[in-house]
Design a protein around this motif. Structure first.
Motif, PDB file in Angstrom:
ATOM      1  N   THR A 190       0.834  -1.207   0.000  1.00  0.00           N
ATOM      2  CA  THR A 190       0.000   0.000   0.000  1.00  0.00           C
ATOM      3  C   THR A 190       0.864   1.250   0.000  1.00  0.00           C
ATOM      4  OG1 THR A 190      -1.732  -1.181   1.220  1.00  0.00           O
ATOM      5  CG2 THR A 190      -1.834   1.221   1.215  1.00  0.00           C
ATOM      6  N   THR A 240       2.283   1.789  -3.408  1.00  0.00           N
ATOM      7  CA  THR A 240       1.285   2.361  -4.319  1.00  0.00           C
ATOM      8  C   THR A 240       1.088   3.853  -4.046  1.00  0.00           C
ATOM      9  OG1 THR A 240       0.152   0.226  -4.410  1.00  0.00           O
ATOM     10  CG2 THR A 240      -1.080   2.160  -5.133  1.00  0.00           C
ATOM     11  N   VAL A 241       0.999   4.219  -2.764  1.00  0.00           N
ATOM     12  CA  VAL A 241       0.858   5.633  -2.412  1.00  0.00           C
ATOM     13  C   VAL A 241       2.085   6.424  -2.866  1.00  0.00           C
ATOM     14  CG1 VAL A 241       0.684   7.258  -0.488  1.00  0.00           C
ATOM     15  CG2 VAL A 241      -0.688   5.181  -0.476  1.00  0.00           C
ATOM     16  N   LEU A 255       2.000   9.615  -5.428  1.00  0.00           N
ATOM     17  CA  LEU A 255       2.563  10.912  -5.047  1.00  0.00           C
ATOM     18  C   LEU A 255       3.758  11.281  -5.924  1.00  0.00           C
ATOM     19  CD1 LEU A 255       2.397  10.700  -1.131  1.00  0.00           C
ATOM     20  CD2 LEU A 255       0.855  11.908  -2.693  1.00  0.00           C
TER      21      LEU A 255
END
Length: 206
Positions: free
Chosen positions: A67, A70-71, A75
């Motif tokens: 996760t 992915t973040v 960004l």
């Protein structure tokens, strides 16, 4: 439905051991022998539950890391126009490992989806028998998947297959999945025996 879930949660091995140890002798065997067998099975069940919990926790850590990757990619693409290289490869390999790590924990806690429209009002012994048959079917399937995963892992290693961007050997992700499915096979055997013993316990109570 809530009452069925509560009944299932309270029907623990510890409770069945207590019931069987306080039952009157039936002539089939010594009460001390039954206590020894049930205590041993309880210890095995406790160890198996602990191992399944460790696998599930590890899967959660992997999923959390994916996760964050992915973040970071979102960004990085939005702010610096530079995503994390090979992020989809990491999510693909790590996701397969994480999902497989959750399966034994789900099985030992009877968390699989059950369609009980027909058997909702069936006797507890019938439900346990159907549960044991389901455990047996899943045991065979997980053992078959484990066997084929081992075969596929050796083939991927011989072929030298790697991911496109990060050049990660594909077979690196397979051994953890094999371990998870072997644990799932053992867990299915344990839950099947538990259901069968529960059937015997309900018959003795009658």
């Amino acid at each position: 439905m809530i009452q069925q879930v509560c009944d299932r949660e309270t029907d623990r091995p510890e409770q069945r051991v207590k019931e069987r140890t306080t039952a009157k002798p039936t002539g089939k065997g010594s009460p001390l022998q039954e206590v020894y067998v049930n205590t041993s099975s309880l210890r095995v069940d406790a160890v198996l539950r602990r191992v399944c919990r460790i696998f599930a926790a590890t899967g959660g850590i992997i999923l959390t890391a994916l996760t964050l990757v992915t973040v970071g990619t979102v960004l990085g693409r939005a702010i610096f126009n530079t995503p994390i290289p090979g992020d989809f490869e990491l999510v693909e390999l790590g996701g397969a490992i994480a999902v497989s790590f959750f399966l034994p924990y789900c099985q030992i806690h009877e968390g699989n989806v059950i369609v009980d429209i027909v058997t909702a009002k069936a006797p507890q012994g019938v439900k346990r028998l159907l549960g044991a048959l389901g455990d047996l079917l899943l045991l065979v399937i997980s053992a078959l998947i484990s066997w084929r995963l081992i075969h596929g892992c050796l083939q991927y290693k011989d072929y030298g297959d790697v991911s496109m961007i990060l050049q990660i050997p594909t077979w690196w992700a397979i051994p953890p999945i094999i371990a998870a499915f072997i644990l799932l096979t053992i867990t299915c055997a344990s839950t099947m025996v538990t259901n069968l013993l529960a059937i015997g316990g309900s018959e003795d109570a009658k």
